[in-house]
Design a protein around this motif. Structure first.
Motif, PDB file in Angstrom:
ATOM      1  N   HIS A 208       0.976  -1.303   0.031  1.00  0.00           N
ATOM      2  CA  HIS A 208       0.000   0.024  -0.202  1.00  0.00           C
ATOM      3  C   HIS A 208       1.074   1.068   0.118  1.00  0.00           C
ATOM      4  O   HIS A 208       1.488   1.699   0.912  1.00  0.00           O
ATOM      5  N   GLY A 209       1.204   1.757  -1.280  1.00  0.00           N
ATOM      6  CA  GLY A 209       2.173   2.688  -1.254  1.00  0.00           C
ATOM      7  C   GLY A 209       3.736   2.030  -1.004  1.00  0.00           C
ATOM      8  O   GLY A 209       4.074   1.116  -1.209  1.00  0.00           O
TER       9      GLY A 209
ATOM     10  N   SER B 203      -1.405  -1.401  -3.641  1.00  0.00           N
ATOM     11  CA  SER B 203      -1.085  -0.494  -5.070  1.00  0.00           C
ATOM     12  C   SER B 203       0.063  -1.385  -5.847  1.00  0.00           C
ATOM     13  O   SER B 203       0.425  -1.194  -7.079  1.00  0.00           O
TER      14      SER B 203
ATOM     15  N   SER C 296      -0.855   5.398  -3.700  1.00  0.00           N
ATOM     16  CA  SER C 296      -0.908   4.089  -2.917  1.00  0.00           C
ATOM     17  C   SER C 296      -2.293   3.081  -2.933  1.00  0.00           C
ATOM     18  O   SER C 296      -2.523   2.255  -2.341  1.00  0.00           O
TER      19      SER C 296
END
Ligand code: ZN
Ligand code: ZN
Length: 264
Positions: free
Chosen positions: A162-163, A182, A210
Motif C-alpha cells: 500500500h504505497g 498498490s 498508494s
C-alpha cells in the motif's frame, strides 16, 4: 465448509457520498452509489458449535455496518493495516466484547506489529496496562501469523503493498480479500491460485500513489483468473452502474451489503 462473505463497506477512506461534494455519484439516487468505509464479514457454522463471525477491519462506520448486518457477536477481527478508515471503529466492539468475554474471553484482534503499535497508541485507554476505564473493550491483540486458524477456518496472510507500506490481505478457503493495494509482490501470487472470489481494491481510473486504479486491478484479475472478481475501496469517481457496464465478464464493483457464498 460453506460460508458467506458480506461486504460491510465498499467505499474509500472518505466514504461516498463524500462530505461537501455535489458530484453525480455523491448525489446519485442509486443505493449502490452509497459506500461506507471498507470492511468485510465472513460467517460460517462451525460443526458441533455455533455460527462464527470474523470481521476484516473496523472502520469509522463499523457500528452502522454491524447494525445493518444484524451482527450480534464477533469471534475475531483481522486488521489489514492501521489507517483511520480501517481501525477507528474498534471502540464499537465494546458491547459485543462484553458478551464474548463472559462466554470465553476477550475478542482476538489479529494485527501486525506496526498496526498493533498504532492501535495501542490511539486506544491507549483500552490497551495500556495502566488503563483503569472499566468499560473498555474486552479485546486482545494477536500477532498475525502466516496461517491464522479461527474456529476451524484458516486465514492466510497475503502480503501486499500500500504505497511504501507492506500490509496484510487475507485468504480464507477459495476467497481472498485484498484492500488498499498498490502492488502485489510476485511471491504473493502463489497464495492466489484456485480462487472462486477475488476481492481487490480499485480506487478510480486516475492513478494514485498508494491505491490501484481500475485498470491495474483488471490486470491482476486477468492474471489471477478467479471465477469472480469484486472491486472495493471505491471513490466517488466511479458510478456503480456505468462502471459495471465497462468491466469484463466475471468482474464487478462490489456494493455495501453484497453477500456471496464462499467455500471455507
Ligand atoms: Zn483504506
Ligand atoms: Zn462526489
Amino acid at each position: 465448509m460453506d460460508g458467506q462473505l458480506t461486504f460491510l463497506g465498499t467505499g474509500t477512506s472518505m466514504g461516498v457520498p463524500t462530505l461537501g461534494c455535489t458530484c453525480a455519484v455523491c448525489t446519485s439516487p442509486d443505493p449502490h452509489d452509497r459506500r461506507l468505509r471498507p470492511s468485510a464479514l465472513i460467517r460460517w457454522n462451525e460443526p458441533d458449535a455455533r455460527e462464527r463471525t470474523v470481521v476484516i477491519d473496523t472502520g469509522p462506520d463499523f457500528r452502522e455496518q454491524a447494525l445493518g448486518a444484524s451482527l450480534t457477536r464477533v469471534d475475531a477481527v483481522l486488521y489489514t493495516h492501521s489507517h483511520a478508515d480501517h481501525i477507528l471503529g474498534l471502540d464499537d466492539l465494546r458491547p459485543l466484547s462484553f458478551a464474548a468475554f463472559r462466554e470465553g474471553g476477550p475478542i482476538p484482534l489479529y494485527a501486525t506489529a506496526e498496526t498493533t503499535a498504532v492501535l495501542e497508541h490511539i486506544f491507549s485507554y483500552t490497551f495500556s496496562p495502566d488503563a483503569t476505564y472499566p468499560n473498555r473493550a474486552r479485546v486482545r491483540l494477536v500477532p498475525v501469523a502466516e496461517r491464522n486458524p479461527i474456529h476451524g477456518v484458516d486465514f492466510l496472510r497475503v502480503p501486499v503493498l500500500h504505497g511504501q507500506m507492506e500490509i496484510v490481505g487475507y485468504r480464507f478457503g477459495s476467497a481472498v480479500y485484498l484492500t488498499d493495494v498498490s502492488e502485489i509482490p510476485e511471491s504473493s501470487f502463489a497464495l492466489l491460485e484456485g480462487l472462486d472470489h477475488l476481492v481487490l481494491s480499485a480506487l478510480r481510473f486516475k492513478p494514485h500513489p498508494s491505491h490501484a486504479t481500475v485498470d491495474q486491478a483488471l490486470g491482476w484479475a486477468r492474471r489471477i483468473g478467479a471465477r469472480h472478481t469484486w472491486l472495493t475501496h471505491i471513490a466517488h469517481e466511479l458510478a456503480h452502474e456505468a462502471t459495471n457496464q465497462t468491466l469484463p465478464a466475471g468482474v464487478a464493483l462490489a456494493y455495501d451489503g453484497l453477500t456471496v457464498p464462499v467455500t471455507l
